[in-house]
Write a protein that holds these residues in place. Structure first.
Motif, PDB file in Angstrom:
ATOM      1  N   GLY A   1      -6.428   0.090  -8.157  1.00  0.00           N
ATOM      2  CA  GLY A   1      -6.480   1.626  -7.460  1.00  0.00           C
ATOM      3  C   GLY A   1      -6.723   1.786  -6.495  1.00  0.00           C
ATOM      4  O   GLY A   1      -8.470   1.473  -6.201  1.00  0.00           O
ATOM      5  N   ALA A   2      -6.626   3.207  -6.157  1.00  0.00           N
ATOM      6  CA  ALA A   2      -7.301   2.587  -4.173  1.00  0.00           C
ATOM      7  C   ALA A   2      -6.895   5.076  -4.694  1.00  0.00           C
ATOM      8  O   ALA A   2      -6.705   5.123  -4.748  1.00  0.00           O
ATOM      9  N   SER A   3      -7.803   5.071  -3.204  1.00  0.00           N
ATOM     10  CA  SER A   3      -7.545   6.509  -3.517  1.00  0.00           C
ATOM     11  C   SER A   3      -8.446   7.618  -3.819  1.00  0.00           C
ATOM     12  O   SER A   3      -7.528   7.648  -4.162  1.00  0.00           O
ATOM     13  N   PHE A   4      -9.767   7.326  -3.755  1.00  0.00           N
ATOM     14  CA  PHE A   4     -10.551   8.138  -4.773  1.00  0.00           C
ATOM     15  C   PHE A   4     -10.728   9.261  -4.429  1.00  0.00           C
ATOM     16  O   PHE A   4     -11.828   9.334  -3.258  1.00  0.00           O
ATOM     17  N   ARG A   5     -11.018  10.592  -4.882  1.00  0.00           N
ATOM     18  CA  ARG A   5     -11.617  12.091  -4.670  1.00  0.00           C
ATOM     19  C   ARG A   5     -12.670  12.433  -5.912  1.00  0.00           C
ATOM     20  O   ARG A   5     -13.471  13.168  -4.749  1.00  0.00           O
TER      21      ARG A   5
ATOM     22  N   THR B   1       1.014  -1.401  -0.215  1.00  0.00           N
ATOM     23  CA  THR B   1       0.096   0.042  -0.270  1.00  0.00           C
ATOM     24  C   THR B   1       0.582   1.454   0.074  1.00  0.00           C
ATOM     25  O   THR B   1       1.873   1.231  -0.024  1.00  0.00           O
ATOM     26  N   LEU B   2       0.178   2.296  -0.112  1.00  0.00           N
ATOM     27  CA  LEU B   2       0.368   3.874   0.098  1.00  0.00           C
ATOM     28  C   LEU B   2       1.953   3.972  -0.858  1.00  0.00           C
ATOM     29  O   LEU B   2       2.760   3.952  -1.514  1.00  0.00           O
ATOM     30  N   ILE B   3       1.922   3.433  -2.309  1.00  0.00           N
ATOM     31  CA  ILE B   3       2.002   3.447  -4.002  1.00  0.00           C
ATOM     32  C   ILE B   3       2.240   4.629  -4.512  1.00  0.00           C
ATOM     33  O   ILE B   3       1.131   5.073  -4.626  1.00  0.00           O
ATOM     34  N   PHE B   4       2.904   5.576  -4.265  1.00  0.00           N
ATOM     35  CA  PHE B   4       2.921   6.564  -4.757  1.00  0.00           C
ATOM     36  C   PHE B   4       4.254   6.817  -6.188  1.00  0.00           C
ATOM     37  O   PHE B   4       4.010   8.068  -7.442  1.00  0.00           O
ATOM     38  N   SER B   5       5.150   6.057  -6.341  1.00  0.00           N
ATOM     39  CA  SER B   5       6.225   6.286  -7.079  1.00  0.00           C
ATOM     40  C   SER B   5       6.426   5.290  -7.825  1.00  0.00           C
ATOM     41  O   SER B   5       5.843   3.728  -7.201  1.00  0.00           O
ATOM     42  N   PHE B   6       6.500   5.543  -9.091  1.00  0.00           N
ATOM     43  CA  PHE B   6       6.916   4.534  -9.886  1.00  0.00           C
ATOM     44  C   PHE B   6       8.089   3.849  -9.459  1.00  0.00           C
ATOM     45  O   PHE B   6       8.552   2.140  -9.679  1.00  0.00           O
ATOM     46  N   ALA B   7       9.072   4.272  -8.876  1.00  0.00           N
ATOM     47  CA  ALA B   7      10.137   3.518  -7.769  1.00  0.00           C
ATOM     48  C   ALA B   7       9.890   1.708  -7.568  1.00  0.00           C
ATOM     49  O   ALA B   7       9.633   0.773  -6.956  1.00  0.00           O
ATOM     50  N   GLN B   8       8.862   2.198  -6.265  1.00  0.00           N
ATOM     51  CA  GLN B   8       7.793   1.226  -5.350  1.00  0.00           C
ATOM     52  C   GLN B   8       7.257   0.939  -6.322  1.00  0.00           C
ATOM     53  O   GLN B   8       7.079  -0.550  -5.680  1.00  0.00           O
ATOM     54  N   ALA B   9       6.403   1.304  -7.317  1.00  0.00           N
ATOM     55  CA  ALA B   9       5.671   0.061  -8.461  1.00  0.00           C
ATOM     56  C   ALA B   9       6.506  -1.125  -9.514  1.00  0.00           C
ATOM     57  O   ALA B   9       6.363  -2.002  -8.902  1.00  0.00           O
ATOM     58  N   ARG B  10       7.667  -0.746  -9.343  1.00  0.00           N
ATOM     59  CA  ARG B  10       8.587  -1.345  -9.847  1.00  0.00           C
ATOM     60  C   ARG B  10       9.420  -2.201  -9.142  1.00  0.00           C
ATOM     61  O   ARG B  10       9.456  -3.167  -9.267  1.00  0.00           O
ATOM     62  N   ALA B  11       9.864  -1.638  -8.308  1.00  0.00           N
ATOM     63  CA  ALA B  11       9.992  -2.401  -6.794  1.00  0.00           C
ATOM     64  C   ALA B  11       9.148  -3.854  -6.495  1.00  0.00           C
ATOM     65  O   ALA B  11       9.305  -5.148  -6.135  1.00  0.00           O
ATOM     66  N   CYS B  12       7.796  -3.709  -6.161  1.00  0.00           N
ATOM     67  CA  CYS B  12       7.009  -4.441  -6.171  1.00  0.00           C
ATOM     68  C   CYS B  12       6.697  -5.841  -7.093  1.00  0.00           C
ATOM     69  O   CYS B  12       6.675  -6.792  -6.292  1.00  0.00           O
ATOM     70  N   ALA B  13       7.099  -5.128  -8.246  1.00  0.00           N
ATOM     71  CA  ALA B  13       6.680  -6.119  -8.831  1.00  0.00           C
ATOM     72  C   ALA B  13       7.770  -7.002  -9.187  1.00  0.00           C
ATOM     73  O   ALA B  13       8.157  -8.711  -9.159  1.00  0.00           O
ATOM     74  N   GLU B  14       8.938  -6.386  -9.073  1.00  0.00           N
ATOM     75  CA  GLU B  14      10.029  -7.473  -9.552  1.00  0.00           C
ATOM     76  C   GLU B  14      10.625  -8.182  -7.645  1.00  0.00           C
ATOM     77  O   GLU B  14      10.430  -9.184  -7.598  1.00  0.00           O
TER      78      GLU B  14
ATOM     79  N   PHE C   1      -2.280   5.126  -4.718  1.00  0.00           N
ATOM     80  CA  PHE C   1      -3.129   6.183  -4.450  1.00  0.00           C
ATOM     81  C   PHE C   1      -3.384   6.521  -5.415  1.00  0.00           C
ATOM     82  O   PHE C   1      -2.604   8.358  -5.397  1.00  0.00           O
ATOM     83  N   VAL C   2      -4.266   7.384  -5.568  1.00  0.00           N
ATOM     84  CA  VAL C   2      -4.752   8.487  -6.884  1.00  0.00           C
ATOM     85  C   VAL C   2      -5.215   9.153  -6.118  1.00  0.00           C
ATOM     86  O   VAL C   2      -4.576  10.628  -6.460  1.00  0.00           O
ATOM     87  N   GLY C   3      -5.613   9.779  -4.991  1.00  0.00           N
ATOM     88  CA  GLY C   3      -6.526  10.480  -4.598  1.00  0.00           C
ATOM     89  C   GLY C   3      -5.382  11.364  -4.003  1.00  0.00           C
ATOM     90  O   GLY C   3      -5.252  12.690  -3.866  1.00  0.00           O
ATOM     91  N   ARG C   4      -4.939  11.009  -3.287  1.00  0.00           N
ATOM     92  CA  ARG C   4      -3.607  11.107  -2.288  1.00  0.00           C
ATOM     93  C   ARG C   4      -2.309  12.271  -3.654  1.00  0.00           C
ATOM     94  O   ARG C   4      -2.248  13.098  -2.925  1.00  0.00           O
ATOM     95  N   ILE C   5      -2.262  11.655  -4.737  1.00  0.00           N
ATOM     96  CA  ILE C   5      -1.642  12.222  -5.390  1.00  0.00           C
ATOM     97  C   ILE C   5      -2.053  13.627  -6.274  1.00  0.00           C
ATOM     98  O   ILE C   5      -1.464  14.743  -6.098  1.00  0.00           O
ATOM     99  N   TYR C   6      -3.394  13.071  -6.416  1.00  0.00           N
ATOM    100  CA  TYR C   6      -4.254  14.935  -7.207  1.00  0.00           C
ATOM    101  C   TYR C   6      -3.911  15.389  -5.779  1.00  0.00           C
ATOM    102  O   TYR C   6      -4.233  16.759  -5.898  1.00  0.00           O
ATOM    103  N   ASP C   7      -4.226  15.081  -4.536  1.00  0.00           N
ATOM    104  CA  ASP C   7      -4.630  16.423  -3.502  1.00  0.00           C
ATOM    105  C   ASP C   7      -3.095  16.983  -3.215  1.00  0.00           C
ATOM    106  O   ASP C   7      -2.821  18.088  -3.005  1.00  0.00           O
ATOM    107  N   TRP C   8      -2.041  16.210  -3.712  1.00  0.00           N
ATOM    108  CA  TRP C   8      -0.561  17.015  -3.176  1.00  0.00           C
ATOM    109  C   TRP C   8      -0.380  18.214  -4.260  1.00  0.00           C
ATOM    110  O   TRP C   8       0.027  19.186  -3.887  1.00  0.00           O
TER     111      TRP C   8
END
Length: 316
Positions: A223-227, A155-168, A177-184
């Motif tokens: 996808g999570a955290s929608f506004r 959880t709390l995926i915000f960067s591509f590096a996080q997503a890539r490391a998780c897949a690997e 977290f779609v909504g929290r990215i939008y908020d920032w």
């Protein structure tokens, strides 16, 4: 056909709630919880009988006061999960204490405890996802747990590096977290007039989705955290979407056509070279939004976990 029904044609719907009544109302495949949702549920009158049972369980386990509080908290999260599993066909995500996010061994130990508590209630680990914050330590903990046959939701995926490391690391599922990215971004430069296709949260998930599909990664993207409902519809076709009861209701009351927005690539490339720890930390650090939001998300979950423990401590 309402939009919730239309969305279900392309995407597995997951309820983002710890409220059993809300989940029962929307018939999702899976459900996710976190300390904030557990805290909210624990304050509902309908959960007070369960709380008394949890407290009796913690007292019976013995140990010092702090141990009893932790045991009560873990048992509460699991027992809410058990009740939710009675009304959904799929899996429940139960979160590891956010305060352990930078300790790989402690994340693994907590995951083992959560699985054991579910097994004591007759729930097989195949119906549970262990939810862990996507720090480097959390990802490495998940990598080990996956090897043991314990599936994880990072959880709390915000960067591509996080997503890539998780897949690997071969984790079962990630939650960007779609909504929290939008908020920032919205707080720093008003995203008005709003265009869902220019939404940085939507762009992030689409980038991850395309990358995973092009390289043949099996990690599920949820996808999570929608506004806004528009954000949800813009990701129709994503593997899964976890949605709050309020937005599930809004989708159920809308009858416009739902068009698929994401489709897997038919061309698959070989996996790239694995990220090292230093490469991961550097690439994640380059994304100011991701650094801020990961840290803030961990702090928020830790605060709500502490609030929950304070409630349990008073009742103990």
């Amino acid at each position: 056909m309402n939009q919730l029904e239309g969305l279900k044609k392309f995407t597995t719907i997951v309820a983002d709630s710890g409220d059993i009544e809300s989940i029962l109302n929307y018939t999702p495949q899976d459900a996710t919880t976190n300390p904030s949702l557990i805290l909210k549920a624990a304050r509902l009158s309908s959960y007070q009988i369960m709380l008394e049972y949890i407290l009796a369980y913690a007292r019976k386990q013995g140990g010092n006061r702090n141990s009893q509080i932790i045991n009560a908290s873990d048992k509460l999260a699991v027992n809410i999960g058990v009740e939710i599993l009675k009304i959904i066909p799929g899996r429940i995500s139960t979160e590891v204490d956010a305060r352990l996010s930078f300790n790989c061994d402690m994340c693994i130990a907590k995951a083992h405890k959560i699985v054991r508590l579910y097994q004591e209630e007759g729930i097989d680990k195949s119906r549970v996802l262990i939810k862990i914050a996507s720090t480097w330590e959390g990802i490495k903990a998940a990598e080990q747990l996956e090897k043991e046959g314990i599936n994880c939701n990072l959880t709390l995926i915000f960067s591509f590096a996080q997503a890539r490391a998780c897949a690997e690391a071969g984790v079962y599922l990630i939650s960007p977290f779609v909504g929290r990215i939008y908020d920032w971004y919205h707080q720093r430069q008003l995203l008005e007039p709003y265009s869902v296709h220019d939404d940085p949260g939507i762009k992030s998930v689409r980038t991850i989705y395309n990358y995973y599909k092009q390289h043949g990664y099996q990690t599920v993207i949820m996808g999570a955290s929608f506004r806004k409902v528009e954000q949800i519809l813009a990701l129709a076709g994503c593997d899964r979407l976890t949605i709050s009861p309020a937005m599930l209701e809004e989708l159920r009351n809308r009858y416009q056509y739902v068009e698929r927005q994401l489709s897997p690539s038919t061309k698959v490339f070989h996996h790239p070279t694995l990220l090292s720890e230093s490469e991961f930390r550097w690439e994640h650090n380059q994304d100011a939004m991701a650094v801020d939001q990961l840290a803030d998300g961990i702090r928020q979950f830790a605060r709500d976990q502490q609030h929950l423990e304070n409630i349990l401590a008073e009742k103990l």
